[in-house]
Design an enzyme around this catalytic site. Structure first.
Site, PDB file in Angstrom:
ATOM      1  N   GLU A 138       0.396  -8.480  -8.236  1.00 53.42           N
ATOM      2  CA  GLU A 138       1.056  -7.840  -7.097  1.00 53.42           C
ATOM      3  C   GLU A 138       0.659  -8.612  -5.851  1.00 53.42           C
ATOM      4  OE1 GLU A 138      -0.427  -3.964  -6.108  1.00 53.42           O
ATOM      5  OE2 GLU A 138      -2.479  -4.504  -6.604  1.00 53.42           O
TER       6      GLU A 138
ATOM      7  N   LYS B  21      -7.681   2.897  -5.556  1.00 49.32           N
ATOM      8  CA  LYS B  21      -7.437   2.535  -4.158  1.00 49.32           C
ATOM      9  C   LYS B  21      -8.738   2.789  -3.405  1.00 49.32           C
ATOM     10  CE  LYS B  21      -3.676   2.893  -0.854  1.00 49.32           C
ATOM     11  NZ  LYS B  21      -3.470   1.465  -0.623  1.00 49.32           N
TER      12      LYS B  21
ATOM     13  N   ARG C 138      -2.896  10.635  -6.363  1.00 54.95           N
ATOM     14  CA  ARG C 138      -3.524   9.319  -6.553  1.00 54.95           C
ATOM     15  C   ARG C 138      -4.920   9.283  -5.922  1.00 54.95           C
ATOM     16  NH1 ARG C 138      -0.394   4.000  -4.650  1.00 54.95           N
ATOM     17  NH2 ARG C 138      -1.002   4.802  -2.608  1.00 54.95           N
TER      18      ARG C 138
HETATM   19  N1  PMP Z   1      -0.693  -2.706  -3.844  1.00 55.33           N
HETATM   20  C1  PMP Z   1      -1.751  -2.603  -3.037  1.00 55.33           C
HETATM   21  C2  PMP Z   1      -2.933  -3.466  -3.287  1.00 55.33           C
HETATM   22  C3  PMP Z   1      -1.742  -1.674  -1.989  1.00 55.33           C
HETATM   23  O1  PMP Z   1      -2.804  -1.557  -1.189  1.00 55.33           O
HETATM   24  C4  PMP Z   1      -0.602  -0.874  -1.780  1.00 55.33           C
HETATM   25  C5  PMP Z   1      -0.564   0.133  -0.671  1.00 55.33           C
HETATM   26  N2  PMP Z   1      -0.526  -0.460   0.594  1.00 55.33           N
HETATM   27  C6  PMP Z   1       0.496  -1.054  -2.626  1.00 55.33           C
HETATM   28  C7  PMP Z   1       0.397  -1.961  -3.670  1.00 55.33           C
HETATM   29  C8  PMP Z   1       1.742  -0.233  -2.462  1.00 55.33           C
HETATM   30  O2  PMP Z   1       1.478   1.085  -2.872  1.00 55.33           O
HETATM   31  P1  PMP Z   1       2.252   2.325  -2.238  1.00 55.33           P
HETATM   32  O3  PMP Z   1       3.679   2.105  -2.522  1.00 55.33           O
HETATM   33  O4  PMP Z   1       1.700   3.496  -2.955  1.00 55.33           O
HETATM   34  O5  PMP Z   1       1.954   2.329  -0.790  1.00 55.33           O
END
Ligand code: PMP
Length: 289
Positions: A182, A149, A50
């Site tokens: 989200e 990200k 990622r």
């Molecule tokens: N959404 C956002 C905006 C995030 O920053 C994150 C990570 N903290 C997630 C979802 C969750 O992603 P992951 O399961 O890959 O940590």
């Protein structure tokens, strides 16, 4: 704590980057948050993949191969004797000038911080948390795509501030069309009639690695999982709701915008998936050695 910056380790007070780094000046860079459990780095390949996808989307050439980056993460854990912890991996655009043109930045910087994280108080996992929807909407996919990200988290930070003002720990962000995207640092799931539903990435969600793991675990347990366009109405009338994230793992949500979700207590499928998730963290991951 020893922090990795561009191939060298520095102790905490000497771990510094330039004020001309565009990561600081413009939030120009990408990052990952990764967990280690029981001496193994969990889902490391997925996080590295990622990171490189985020970098590609912003035309950032990471100066390390994936293999060297993987090694750097494991090595930072080893140097810091991290067996259970949290690793923050950052790649900044590097040192440039005060103008925003990234062409002036000669070389991206790679930083690895291997430490600890406690995102939410333990009581919230037992009791479930209350969250709210907030006015700040998710970025449009054709602006800074939420799938990237990036180091520019201001959109999420504004939503987090709005959650703080409302006296809760996390905020649900809707996209510009009003559908659920989200939370500020977590993906969202609901359970409706024993089916798991989560917004599609096209709704403006990050491709969460915990989200992916939960989908796999649900399928293994013969649960029905689907991506669905969700409105606030769908959330209010869900049987269960939970959030997923590397830091948060799986956290139950029991109230949204003042409406109790289901029984108002963490639900049985949330509990089951949490147990499955913890079991998985005990047996998989890249060994720290
Ligand atoms: N959404 C956002 C905006 C995030 O920053 C994150 C990570 N903290 C997630 C979802 C969750 O992603 P992951 O399961 O890959 O940590």
């Amino acid at each position: 704590m020893k922090i990795f910056i561009d191939g060298k380790y520095y102790d905490e007070k000497n771990a510094k980057i330039s004020v001309f780094d565009h990561g600081l000046l413009y939030g120009d860079g990408v990052f990952e948050g990764i967990r280690a459990y029981h001496g193994r780095v969990f889902k490391l390949k997925e996080h590295i993949d990622r990171l490189y996808c985020s970098a590609k989307a912003i035309l950032l050439d990471i100066p390390l191969s994936r293999q060297a980056m993987t090694r750097a993460v494991i090595d930072a854990c080893r140097q810091n004797r991290v067996r259970n912890g949290y690793i923050r991996l950052l790649v900044t655009r590097g040192i440039g000038t005060l103008g925003l043109n990234p062409n002036r930045c000669k070389r991206p910087s790679v930083i690895v911080i291997a430490g600890k994280i406690q995102l939410y108080p333990p009581a919230l996992y037992a009791r479930g948390m209350e969250i709210v929807t907030v006015p700040t909407t998710r970025n449009l996919v054709n602006a800074v795509n939420p799938a990237i990200k990036s180091l520019n988290y201001l959109n999420n930070i504004l939503a987090k501030i709005e959650a703080n003002i409302a006296g809760v720990e996390e905020a649900i962000m809707l996209n510009a069309e009003g559908f659920v995207a989200e939370c500020t640092g977590d993906n969202l799931f609901i359970v409706r009639q024993r089916q798991l539903l989560t917004p599609p990435l096209s709704a403006g969600a990050l491709y969460g690695i915990t989200r992916g793991t939960v989908i796999d675990l649900a399928r293994e347990a013969d649960l029905n999982v689907a991506e669905a366009t969700l409105t606030r109405y769908d959330l209010y009338n869900a049987d269960e709701c939970f959030l997923t994230g590397t830091g948060a793992e799986i956290i139950p949500v029991v109230k949204i915008d003042g409406r109790a979700i289901g029984s108002g207590k963490p639900g049985p499928l949330t509990r089951q998936l949490t147990d499955q998730y913890h079991a998985l963290t005990r047996i998989t991951g890249e060994p720290i050695r």
